[in-house]
Write a protein that holds these residues in place. Sequence first.
Motif, short mmCIF file in Angstrom:
data_model
loop_
_atom_site.label_atom_id
_atom_site.label_comp_id
_atom_site.label_asym_id
_atom_site.label_seq_id
_atom_site.Cartn_x
_atom_site.Cartn_y
_atom_site.Cartn_z
N ARG A 113 0.84 -1.22 0.00
CA ARG A 113 0.00 0.00 0.00
C ARG A 113 0.86 1.25 0.00
N ALA A 114 1.91 1.25 0.80
CA ALA A 114 2.79 2.42 0.89
C ALA A 114 3.51 2.67 -0.43
N LEU A 115 3.98 1.62 -1.08
CA LEU A 115 4.63 1.79 -2.38
C LEU A 115 3.66 2.34 -3.41
N ALA A 116 2.46 1.79 -3.44
CA ALA A 116 1.46 2.28 -4.38
C ALA A 116 1.10 3.74 -4.09
N GLY A 117 0.96 4.08 -2.82
CA GLY A 117 0.62 5.45 -2.44
C GLY A 117 1.68 6.46 -2.82
N ALA A 118 2.93 6.01 -2.86
CA ALA A 118 4.04 6.89 -3.24
C ALA A 118 4.30 6.87 -4.73
N GLY A 119 3.51 6.09 -5.48
CA GLY A 119 3.71 6.00 -6.92
C GLY A 119 4.95 5.19 -7.28
N LEU A 120 5.37 4.30 -6.40
CA LEU A 120 6.59 3.53 -6.63
C LEU A 120 6.33 2.07 -6.92
N ALA A 121 5.09 1.63 -6.92
CA ALA A 121 4.79 0.23 -7.21
C ALA A 121 5.23 -0.08 -8.63
N GLY A 122 6.00 -1.15 -8.77
CA GLY A 122 6.48 -1.54 -10.09
C GLY A 122 7.71 -0.78 -10.55
N ASN A 123 8.22 0.12 -9.72
CA ASN A 123 9.40 0.89 -10.10
C ASN A 123 10.47 0.68 -9.03
N GLU A 124 10.98 -0.54 -8.99
CA GLU A 124 11.94 -0.90 -7.95
C GLU A 124 13.22 -0.07 -8.03
N GLU A 125 13.67 0.25 -9.24
CA GLU A 125 14.91 1.03 -9.37
C GLU A 125 14.78 2.38 -8.68
N ALA A 126 13.69 3.08 -8.92
CA ALA A 126 13.48 4.38 -8.29
C ALA A 126 13.33 4.24 -6.78
N PHE A 127 12.62 3.19 -6.34
CA PHE A 127 12.42 2.99 -4.91
C PHE A 127 13.75 2.71 -4.21
N PHE A 128 14.56 1.82 -4.75
CA PHE A 128 15.82 1.50 -4.08
C PHE A 128 16.81 2.65 -4.14
N ARG A 129 16.75 3.48 -5.15
CA ARG A 129 17.58 4.69 -5.19
C ARG A 129 17.14 5.62 -4.06
N LEU A 130 15.83 5.78 -3.90
CA LEU A 130 15.28 6.60 -2.83
C LEU A 130 15.68 6.04 -1.47
N LEU A 131 15.56 4.75 -1.31
CA LEU A 131 15.93 4.09 -0.05
C LEU A 131 17.41 4.31 0.25
N HIS A 132 18.26 4.15 -0.74
CA HIS A 132 19.70 4.33 -0.56
C HIS A 132 20.03 5.77 -0.16
N ASP A 133 19.35 6.73 -0.80
CA ASP A 133 19.62 8.13 -0.48
C ASP A 133 19.17 8.47 0.94
N TRP A 134 18.07 7.86 1.38
CA TRP A 134 17.52 8.19 2.69
C TRP A 134 18.21 7.41 3.81
N CYS A 135 18.60 6.20 3.51
CA CYS A 135 19.17 5.32 4.53
C CYS A 135 20.40 4.63 3.93
N PRO A 136 21.51 5.36 3.72
CA PRO A 136 22.67 4.77 3.07
C PRO A 136 23.28 3.63 3.87
N PRO A 137 23.91 2.69 3.17
CA PRO A 137 24.54 1.57 3.89
C PRO A 137 25.65 2.09 4.81
N THR A 138 25.87 1.38 5.88
CA THR A 138 26.90 1.81 6.84
C THR A 138 28.20 1.11 6.57
#
Length: 75
Positions: A50-75
Amino acid sequence: MHTAVLTDRERAAVQAYLRLLHTVRAAFDGPPETPRPFVVPPAVLAEAERALAGAGLAGNEEAFFRLLHDWCPPT
């Protein structure tokens, strides 16, 4: 460290994904002889979807994981 400014919906998607990830890790963490679950709890998976769909990211894993990486970079 790069800081991304997320919309409320993007933040909700990232947080739901992290809850899903932590739930799966917790379920599979432990001694090897411990039984493992067969499925991820449906409510946790549904929240992430639901959260992915609400953010317009459902089916767009590349954009989602880029967003995730920018917000929560690996340590």
